[in-house]
Motif scaffolding. Sequence first.
Motif, PDB file in Angstrom:
ATOM      1  N   VAL A 172       0.828  -1.213   0.000  1.00 23.87           N
ATOM      2  CA  VAL A 172       0.000   0.000   0.000  1.00 23.87           C
ATOM      3  C   VAL A 172       0.860   1.260   0.000  1.00 23.87           C
ATOM      4  CG1 VAL A 172      -1.975  -1.079   1.099  1.00 23.87           C
ATOM      5  CG2 VAL A 172      -0.204  -0.058   2.534  1.00 23.87           C
ATOM      6  N   GLY A 173       2.161   1.096  -0.230  1.00 22.96           N
ATOM      7  CA  GLY A 173       3.027   2.265  -0.327  1.00 22.96           C
ATOM      8  C   GLY A 173       3.457   2.846   1.003  1.00 22.96           C
ATOM      9  N   ARG A 174       3.270   2.093   2.084  1.00 23.36           N
ATOM     10  CA  ARG A 174       3.686   2.593   3.397  1.00 23.36           C
ATOM     11  C   ARG A 174       5.139   2.174   3.647  1.00 23.36           C
ATOM     12  NH1 ARG A 174      -1.428   0.787   7.095  1.00 23.36           N
ATOM     13  NH2 ARG A 174       0.026   1.306   8.778  1.00 23.36           N
ATOM     14  N   PHE A 175       6.025   2.732   2.828  1.00 19.78           N
ATOM     15  CA  PHE A 175       7.431   2.316   2.863  1.00 19.78           C
ATOM     16  C   PHE A 175       8.130   2.731   4.155  1.00 19.78           C
ATOM     17  CE2 PHE A 175       6.476   2.623  -1.715  1.00 19.78           C
ATOM     18  CZ  PHE A 175       6.777   1.322  -2.087  1.00 19.78           C
ATOM     19  N   THR A 176       7.709   3.861   4.748  1.00 21.37           N
ATOM     20  CA  THR A 176       8.365   4.295   5.981  1.00 21.37           C
ATOM     21  C   THR A 176       8.118   3.318   7.126  1.00 21.37           C
ATOM     22  OG1 THR A 176       6.441   5.671   6.490  1.00 21.37           O
ATOM     23  CG2 THR A 176       8.283   6.733   5.351  1.00 21.37           C
ATOM     24  N   GLU A 177       7.040   2.523   7.019  1.00 16.14           N
ATOM     25  CA  GLU A 177       6.781   1.476   8.012  1.00 16.14           C
ATOM     26  C   GLU A 177       7.332   0.136   7.545  1.00 16.14           C
ATOM     27  OE1 GLU A 177       2.499   2.166   9.793  1.00 16.14           O
ATOM     28  OE2 GLU A 177       2.614   3.007   7.763  1.00 16.14           O
ATOM     29  N   ALA A 178       7.253  -0.118   6.237  1.00 16.95           N
ATOM     30  CA  ALA A 178       7.686  -1.410   5.710  1.00 16.95           C
ATOM     31  C   ALA A 178       9.195  -1.605   5.864  1.00 16.95           C
ATOM     32  CB  ALA A 178       7.289  -1.531   4.237  1.00 16.95           C
ATOM     33  N   ILE A 179       9.980  -0.597   5.504  1.00 19.86           N
ATOM     34  CA  ILE A 179      11.442  -0.764   5.487  1.00 19.86           C
ATOM     35  C   ILE A 179      12.012  -1.016   6.885  1.00 19.86           C
ATOM     36  CG2 ILE A 179      13.603   0.464   5.056  1.00 19.86           C
ATOM     37  CD1 ILE A 179      12.321   1.536   2.491  1.00 19.86           C
TER      38      ILE A 179
END
Length: 822
Positions: free
Chosen positions: A527-534
């Motif tokens: 869903v594009g929540r890269f700041t949480e995914a990474i």
Amino acid sequence: MATYQLVITASELDVPWFAGKRRNSQSSERPALDSEAGTHAAGARSVAIGAGSTVGTVQTGDGARVVNLPPEALRPIAEVDAPPGIDNLPVQPTHFVGRERELARLDAALSVSGPVLVQAVHGLGGIGKTTLVAQWAATRDHGHEPLRWITADTSASVERGLAEFATALQPMLAHILTVAQLAERALQWLSTHSGWLLVLDNVENQRDIAEILARAHGGRIVITSRRATGWHTAATIVRIDVLDPTESVALLIDAITADGPRQLDGASDLCTALGHLPLAIDQAGAYLAQNPLLTPHDYLTMLSQYPADMFEHGAEVIDPERTIARIWNVTLDRVTTNHPTATNILQRLAWFAPEAIPVTLFDGLAAPPAIHSAIGALTAYNMISADPGTASVSVHRLVQAVARTPDPDDPRYSEAALECAHADAAAALLRALPERPHPSTWATWRTLLPHVDTLVAHHDHDINTNLLITTTDILNLTGEFLDDQGSHERAIEYIERALINSERTAGTDHPRTLTSRNNLALAYRSVGRFTEAIPLYERTLADRERILGINHLDTLSSRNNLADAYRSVGRFTEAIPLYERALADSAEALGNDHPSIVVSRNNLASAYESTGRLTEAIQLFELTIEASEQILGIDHPTTLTSRNNLAAAYQSSGRLDEAIRLFERTLEAREQILGFDHPDTLTSRNNLAAAYQSSGRLDEAIRLFELTIEARERIQGIDHPHTLTARNNLATAYMSSGRLDEALSLLELALTECERLFGTDHPDTFVARCVLAEGYEAANRLPEACRLYERVLADTERAVGPDHRSTHFIRGNLARLRSRGT
């Protein structure tokens, strides 16, 4: 007119006959004296008849009586007419709504000529069978008389009802005939008369009414029953279902507001929770009418917190024997007498969605014959309904609620028994779930998904550890499937719950917990929540290296996943070294011939392509294909994926003819091996269409794009991310061919759908916004195009950084547009 006297004695006595009248005496020594001189009777219970009497009645025995019968009482039954006013219809319902379709069916069936018609009205206990027939009989012009209503739940009640009918026909006979004799006389009357209407209410055993059906001719019979099967072959069957939602709300409000206006907050939600079952609505309405300080919302809250009390008890005006719990427990007791497995089936059904429950979820409850016999019995009593076409059953949601409500007075429904049933249901569902979301398993997943949703909704943090572990596995697997299907937000919800459960039951370092954390990072990335995914990927990789070792398969997978995330946000300087290390570590740990090596090479080659290192990318893709063909075979899906990626790299490097040939070869192979509708096949069709478009073969491109959209909408759904991408691609082809109006309509719809489904900050939404800006530019709607490019540029810089390739592309488009004077 002559009068017939019939002497009935309570006990037979040997009495002496004397001239004189009978007198009772307290003492055997005191004679009974008569007013006539010389006439007397001596001894206890003696009788004296006066001399000279020619007619007299001698009455003997304690409680003896004389009945004077008119001559018509002894006429043949065929000559006895029904007197007026003997209808015995129950009180007409005070609250009745809807049911016009069922009332019309009764009208139609009973208008047919013929000697006798059996109308079987059946349905779940509490569904409103009795109320429906009472309403029909009281309000419709059916033209039948007399109308007799018999409660027929036992053979004794049937006999009693017939005897009461005979008594209504000839009241004097009640004093001289037994109940059995009266019942026989009623049957004789029914068999020799016409025009009557007989309602046999709540039939439990069809044998109890068999003689009526065999002998009664010339009238009409309506039967109500919970039984669904085995009815008279000439019977017209009317199945009663729950009320329409609008009707159930009207019924509830009618009951609540009988004494004046009330606060009706939550009325619709309460009716939904009660499954629009009339008896449950009546029970709730009466309770609320009796308790004016409560609202429907309050009742719903109490139903959730105190289900046993609310199902078992009603208002003062409610018959305690007519509550939901009491009625269904009586039915279940009848069923389980011969089919004890029925209890286990209902307790397992209680934790799933009410509709389309696969019978495979009952595996292991008992031997197959016992399971199917119990299903048949429950179906016969309308406790469940069976669908042979889908091999599934359905059950009313309130039956489920009662089945999972503890009852301290019934060992079958103790807290421990229900906890065991919950755990067994979860284990059965986990066994039925496919291990991985593959297209061949999609149909199974879609069948089971509603039951997963319902089971995990009953999840309680106080449940036992084994059940919690099982539920966690279900949440993880379902989260993967939902993410694969594009339902990213639901996937995140499920996987977040799985992670919480794993940390609680196994600790933060358990492999199950690390798997949940990895899956959650993947869902965030989707869903594009890269700041949480990474950060989550980074933590998972570090933990797996520490706990499992640097060369463990899960560790290698985490390294690849983190590299993918870095690549997605343009952090290529971090992504490529990580891909290179993942490839080297995989080769060291697994050997160069392991299938995982092929995947690692593919990932690294794609990263090279993303950074413009096309020569290295193509070389690595070609090497990957060669290795994949040797290790996995030329037709293996992974080999076909490598071939597709190489074709894309050819296209990026301008080698369009080679790209098209390879795309065509890959599409043909996937259609033959995977099928025309496999997602990989649809991807190949889309890629070939894009290559045709790039080469100016627009008609062929549009035809393939349209085929792709049709297939994706049919197979993956209109809201799947790949379906939205296919719409965007078709729109660009329309643009290229000058069909701008069609293109812009599709692009505007695609952007709206992306924002609705994924939010304004999802990568797919950025792409849809960018493509729409290109469409506005092509249509010379430059101010609109400029505004969209400006927003896309800001969004992209924020999401993936100012140096990402996508950011440079959009910045270039905006600069070009501004140079045109906008």
